[in-house]
Design an enzyme around this catalytic site. Structure first.
Site, PDB file in Angstrom:
ATOM      1  N   HIS A 146       0.713  -1.042  -0.084  1.00 58.06           N
ATOM      2  CA  HIS A 146       0.076   0.051  -0.172  1.00 58.06           C
ATOM      3  C   HIS A 146       0.931   1.256   0.038  1.00 58.06           C
ATOM      4  O   HIS A 146       1.791   1.096   0.188  1.00 58.06           O
ATOM      5  CB  HIS A 146      -1.008   0.106   1.164  1.00 58.06           C
ATOM      6  CG  HIS A 146      -0.216   0.112   2.504  1.00 58.06           C
ATOM      7  ND1 HIS A 146       0.363   0.941   3.044  1.00 58.06           N
ATOM      8  CD2 HIS A 146      -0.148  -0.960   3.524  1.00 58.06           C
ATOM      9  CE1 HIS A 146       1.089   0.945   3.920  1.00 58.06           C
ATOM     10  NE2 HIS A 146       0.589  -0.442   4.379  1.00 58.06           N
ATOM     11  N   CYS A 154       3.144  -4.365   6.643  1.00 59.28           N
ATOM     12  CA  CYS A 154       2.868  -4.489   5.455  1.00 59.28           C
ATOM     13  C   CYS A 154       4.246  -4.003   4.651  1.00 59.28           C
ATOM     14  O   CYS A 154       5.299  -3.602   5.099  1.00 59.28           O
ATOM     15  CB  CYS A 154       1.919  -3.704   4.828  1.00 59.28           C
ATOM     16  SG  CYS A 154       0.225  -4.370   5.611  1.00 59.28           S
TER      17      CYS A 154
END
Length: 429
Positions: A146, A154
């Protein structure tokens, strides 16, 4: 009449000014932004289609995310390389929810995993846990690539980067690709890097990933990935009408003979380079790695207490990596060939071992070279043809922010062509 003309003029001027003040987001939503002209031109120069299939590779230690696309011959080539803005955790796989580890392994992204309304600008879920993770009891959710350059597990990119990466995936889906592969590695799996981490507790896991890594390096086609016996298997077909089960023992398998031959040649050269690298790795710098489930549980507990507002250390606890002090072992031949081929009916292990010994006698050749918070609310490689010889592994790219451009063409597996036939076509080119 004159007054009406004047009012009309003022109204049109006001509308024009309003349009000028309209934001780009209003005109073209971020999820629909097109790739920059420089990338489109590069794709055309390489004979690649804007909507051709895509795949991605991630390298933690190097901090790189690569985008590859299919060329008209079905093989993939790199089109862009991005510096990962942030990823948390250490080298090694994700074990449990809350351990702040970014996953490693082979993952699948489908249209439903794309999130154009992410609170992290744009995002897509990489598909953790996959069949391998589930078979091995690994847990976690909302593992993303992202934007926003902010992450608790992440792989986080800048907004500009994720805008391009998202566009690559979107365009491939628009072209008919039903899913694309994300390969996440601890580092580029060269002989030198594998030798550096020879004593690491994650080494066996990384050796397993390396088989898929090597298959892609040899074929430039994303490998067919299955799971059996709680292990990854690549480009293999069960024989005698049997099937793969993630938790059951692997059935007898076969592989295309052309791939087996190319892999044997590659592994023979790799073993030479690996044994040579062992002699010089005693003082090589190594990154911290996660020490298995034990450390993952410590970090997960720290994450839970931190979320409850308890006073905890600023950084999560860790068990010192054994690779930081371990001396390199004495050079020894690695049994990767026999271990890899022992389950394949196409080539007995003894014949593979003979081929390895024969290849080892040849002159030596040089080998060049994060879980989003578990409660995330928001849902330069050059193509090498294998003809008798195996290409050297891809060199480690430089650390500049400059993007590389290169893209491939339509190659969605299984359009009436068997796995064996596909590889015969590849290696006969």
């Amino acid at each position: 009449m004159t007054r009406l003309i004047k009012y009309a003029f003022l109204l049109s001027t006001a509308l024009a000014l309003a349009a000028c003040n309209e934001t780009f987001e209003d005109i073209a939503p971020k999820a629909e932004r097109q790739l920059p002209a420089r990338i489109v031109q590069t794709m055309k120069a390489k004979g690649m289609s804007k909507n051709s299939p895509v795949m991605m590779r991630i390298f933690k230690e190097e901090g790189k995310l690569e985008v590859w696309k299919a060329r008209t011959n079905g093989r993939y080539d790199i089109i862009a390389s991005y510096d990962i803005c942030k990823w948390s955790g250490q080298l090694g796989p994700k074990f449990t929810e809350g351990d702040r580890q970014a996953p490693e392994g082979f993952y699948t992204v489908r249209p439903g995993q794309m999130n154009p309304k992410s609170s992290y600008y744009l995002a897509f879920n990489i598909g953790f846990p996959n069949a391998y993770d589930q078979a091995n009891g690994r847990t976690g959710k909302h593992l993303m690539v992202h934007g926003a350059c902010s992450s608790a597990g992440c792989y986080s990119m800048t907004d500009e980067q994720i805008s391009e990466i998202y566009a690559f995936a979107r365009d491939s889906f628009n072209g008919g690709q039903r899913e694309f592969q994300v390969q996440a590695f601890p580092f580029r799996m060269t002989a030198e890097n594998m030798a550096r981490y020879r004593n690491d507790p994650n080494y066996d896991f990384w050796k397993m990933l390396k088989v898929g890594y090597d298959h892609f390096e040899l074929t430039k086609i994303p490998p067919k990935v299955d799971v059996c016996g709680k292990r990854y298997v690549f480009n293999s077909e069960p024989v005698d009408g049997q099937s793969f089960s993630p938790t059951a023992a692997c059935p007898p398998m076969s592989q295309p003979e052309s791939l087996l031959t190319a892999y044997r040649q590659h592994q023979a050269l790799y073993d030479i380079a690996f044994n040579k690298a062992l002699k010089t790795q005693s003082t090589a710098q190594r990154s911290e790695t996660i020490a298995g489930h034990e450390e993952a549980r410590l970090v997960a507990d720290w994450s839970k207490r931190r979320a409850r507002g308890e006073k905890v250390s600023r950084l999560p606890p860790n068990i010192p990596s054994p690779t930081a002090v371990a001396a390199a072992p004495q050079p020894a031949s690695t049994p990767a060939i026999a271990a890899t081929a022992s389950a394949y009916t196409a080539e007995p292990a003894s014949r593979l071992q003979s081929a390895l010994e024969a290849a080892a006698a040849q002159p030596e050749q040089r080998e060049p070279e994060q879980q989003e918070a578990a409660d995330n609310p928001a849902p330069a490689v050059t193509e090498a043809t294998v003809e008798g010889t195996v290409p050297n592994p891809t060199p480690r790219p430089d650390t500049s922010a400059e993007r590389t451009a290169s893209v491939p063409a339509p190659a969605t597996g299984g359009q009436g062509t068997s796995l064996r036939r596909r590889f015969q076509n590849i290696f006969s080119r």
